[in-house]
Write a protein that holds these residues in place. Structure first.
Motif, PDB file in Angstrom:
ATOM      1  N   ILE A 167      43.262  26.880  62.115  1.00 38.87           N
ATOM      2  CA  ILE A 167      44.528  26.337  62.608  1.00 38.87           C
ATOM      3  C   ILE A 167      45.086  25.362  61.586  1.00 38.87           C
ATOM      4  O   ILE A 167      44.390  24.452  61.137  1.00 38.87           O
ATOM      5  N   VAL A 168      46.344  25.556  61.218  1.00 42.73           N
ATOM      6  CA  VAL A 168      46.999  24.718  60.211  1.00 42.73           C
ATOM      7  C   VAL A 168      47.848  23.658  60.916  1.00 42.73           C
ATOM      8  O   VAL A 168      48.705  23.986  61.736  1.00 42.73           O
ATOM      9  N   ASN A 169      47.571  22.397  60.605  1.00 45.87           N
ATOM     10  CA  ASN A 169      48.317  21.268  61.176  1.00 45.87           C
ATOM     11  C   ASN A 169      48.886  20.420  60.050  1.00 45.87           C
ATOM     12  O   ASN A 169      48.256  20.250  59.005  1.00 45.87           O
ATOM     13  N   LYS A 170      50.021  19.828  60.269  1.00 43.65           N
ATOM     14  CA  LYS A 170      50.570  18.871  59.305  1.00 43.65           C
ATOM     15  C   LYS A 170      49.813  17.552  59.419  1.00 43.65           C
ATOM     16  O   LYS A 170      49.446  17.124  60.510  1.00 43.65           O
ATOM     17  N   SER A 201      53.480  17.302  67.781  1.00 39.01           N
ATOM     18  CA  SER A 201      52.321  17.468  66.899  1.00 39.01           C
ATOM     19  C   SER A 201      51.781  18.892  66.910  1.00 39.01           C
ATOM     20  O   SER A 201      50.624  19.119  66.574  1.00 39.01           O
ATOM     21  N   MET A 202      52.617  19.849  67.304  1.00 40.40           N
ATOM     22  CA  MET A 202      52.174  21.239  67.379  1.00 40.40           C
ATOM     23  C   MET A 202      51.796  21.771  65.997  1.00 40.40           C
ATOM     24  O   MET A 202      52.373  21.387  64.979  1.00 40.40           O
ATOM     25  N   MET A 203      50.800  22.643  65.987  1.00 36.66           N
ATOM     26  CA  MET A 203      50.339  23.268  64.746  1.00 36.66           C
ATOM     27  C   MET A 203      51.471  24.013  64.042  1.00 36.66           C
ATOM     28  O   MET A 203      52.456  24.415  64.661  1.00 36.66           O
ATOM     29  N   SER A 204      51.288  24.213  62.741  1.00 33.59           N
ATOM     30  CA  SER A 204      52.201  25.073  61.992  1.00 33.59           C
ATOM     31  C   SER A 204      51.926  26.535  62.312  1.00 33.59           C
ATOM     32  O   SER A 204      52.832  27.363  62.332  1.00 33.59           O
ATOM     33  N   GLY A 205      50.641  26.855  62.538  1.00 32.52           N
ATOM     34  CA  GLY A 205      50.277  28.216  62.877  1.00 32.52           C
ATOM     35  C   GLY A 205      48.796  28.476  62.652  1.00 32.52           C
ATOM     36  O   GLY A 205      48.014  27.555  62.394  1.00 32.52           O
TER      37      GLY A 205
END
Length: 499
Positions: free
Chosen positions: A169-172, A346-350
């Motif tokens: 999971i990719v998060n900023k 704060s949702m993930m990028s994808g």
């Protein structure tokens, strides 16, 4: 976060472990030097990936901060790696640099993925650069200045895998910073606070806990390897004021500190997250230590935090909710299934799929389908009742483990419990309640089963109760439900209860 602490309180402790303590000045200088080294020696910049696999070493957050300063992507891998794990992770995130803390892992990494440059951390391997040497006596100055691109930084975190394969999971980085602010407000963090954060840094709860404390110029205390005895010792010696952990940790600490050998009275509040927590834990921490615990609910896809309870609520009200949406977050509960849907700043990028494709992971309207089942708590918050994938269908009746586990969490002799299903030719599935009893308790399994009578619907009473010394654990301390399910099947086959 480190720069502000460096400018305002350079000598203040920022990281404390059993083996090392770093001040804000040391941490800021080391992060700056390491960022310069990663850029100049390995060309790390936005769009490239650094992987980190280590326990909660004092310098692990330095790697995090340095990668962030480079604007790069940091993939947080579990501390325990097999060769197959590492090969899969490298194929998935395609790193430029790997930072590893185990000499065997370093050697393995060089062998199976020689195109990835390896740096050691907390250990030394002949012919391999060591971060501890790079940053020793570091003084970050004008000659090493690199443009701060932290607003472009990302994390790759892997879901806990309690019931299946982890997802990438990719998060900023900014999402964790945002949620850190929400936790800091909920806990009313000040620069005088010392937070015990034993959750692994590879877990999103550990990352957001770090952001929460550093943003408030507090001190983070952790352990390289969690044990309840070491946890009790460091809470006492560091005079911790806050405690962030999963329910298992709080349960085990209460168990080993049953006679108050360790002093917990400096604790004033804490966050419990990761899974359902028995009411007795909230009550006991408050009555014995004056520590007000708050539940929080979230997931890797929301950079950890989605809801937090209100610390001003009476203890039983806090224990009977999973919190209220943080600022900017939205929650819906589907009437048809009870599933929680959410949106958050704060949702993930994808999600990076195994085939290398990228999936945004939300529906056309931007809602994340969490797979969790919840009901309103009557005060604007939610109460998680289980996960769709954990649901047991016994004779056509849907049974969510959390509902039955809450009943057994109220048993005076039960320290911890977990319900799992097992196959049955007549009903499709039956249920086994696995329990860990408190010290010196030895209740009969039949008595434990009978405890549920009158407290829950008859069809939901466990078919069997299995007493266990402990549960299999993930690195985060949460119960490894996949392994527990297999252990239950093996036990039932051994005693002839199933074919």
């Amino acid at each position: 976060c480190l720069r502000r602490g460096f400018e305002c309180a350079p000598s203040k402790r920022v990281i404390v472990t059993q083996n090392k303590t770093l001040s804000y000045a040391q941490a800021f200088n080391e992060a700056g030097v390491l960022a310069w080294y990663l850029r100049s020696a390995f060309g790390v910049e936005p769009g490239q990936t650094v992987v980190l696999s280590c326990p909660n070493l004092a310098r692990a957050p330095i790697v995090l901060a340095a990668t962030e300063m480079c604007g790069a992507r940091l993939a947080l891998l579990p501390a325990k790696l097999t060769q197959a794990d590492y090969v899969n992770f490298v194929a998935l995130v395609r790193p430029t640099v790997a930072v590893l803390s185990d000499p065997d892992h370093c050697a393995m990494a060089c062998e199976v993925a020689p195109h990835v440059r390896v740096l050691s951390l907390g250990c030394r391997v002949t012919g391999m650069p060591c971060i501890d040497d790079v940053v020793r006596n570091a003084v970050y100055g004008p000659m090493m200045e690199v443009p701060d691109m932290s607003d472009r930084a990302e994390f790759v975190v892997f879901s806990s895998g309690t019931t299946g394969l982890p997802k990438a999971i990719v998060n900023k980085s900014l999402s964790f910073a945002y949620n850190g602010i929400q936790l800091r407000r909920a806990l009313a963090v000040t620069c005088d606070d010392v937070a015990f954060v034993p959750v692994p840094l590879a877990h999103v709860f550990g990352v957001v806990g770090m952001y929460a404390m550093l943003g408030g110029m507090g001190t983070v205390v952790s352990l390289e390897k969690y044990t309840p005895d070491d946890a009790c010792q460091i809470i006492q010696s560091s005079r911790a004021t806050l405690h962030l952990g999963v329910p298992t940790m709080f349960l085990r600490e209460l168990r080993v500190n049953h006679d108050d050998s360790w002093d917990f009275t400096t604790l004033r509040s804490g966050i419990v997250a990761g899974s359902s927590c028995p009411e007795s834990v909230f009550v006991e921490f408050e009555e014995r230590y004056g520590c007000r615990l708050m539940p929080s609910y979230g997931m890797s896809e929301t950079s950890a935090t989605l809801t937090v309870a209100d610390i001003s609520l009476p203890v039983l009200q806090r224990a009977r909710t999973d919190g209220y949406p943080i600022l900017g977050a939205q929650i819906r509960i589907l009437e048809s299934t009870g599933e929680v849907l959410c949106k958050s700043p704060s949702m993930m990028s994808g999600i990076i799929r195994p085939d290398g494709t990228f999936d945004v992971g939300v529906d056309e309207e931007g809602w994340l389908h969490t797979g969790d089942i919840a009901v309103p708590d009557g005060r604007g918050g939610i109460r998680i009742s289980g996960r769709i994938k954990d649901m047991v269908i016994r004779g056509g009746i849907n049974i969510f483990p959390a509902e039955v586990e809450r009943v057994y969490a109220g048993h005076p002799d039960v320290s911890e419990c977990c319900l799992v299903g097992y196959p049955d030719p007549e009903l499709g599935e039956r249920t086994a309640m696995c329990v860990v009893l408190r010290p010196e308790c030895d209740d009969a399994s039949s008595d434990l089963r009978n405890y549920a009578k009158g407290r829950i619907e008859k069809v939901k009473i466990p078919d069997i109760v299995l007493k266990m010394d402990d549960f299999p654990r993930l690195a985060s301390g949460k119960i490894n439900k996949k392994q527990l399910h297999q252990d239950v099947l093996d036990t039932l086959k051994r005693i002839g209860a199933i074919a």
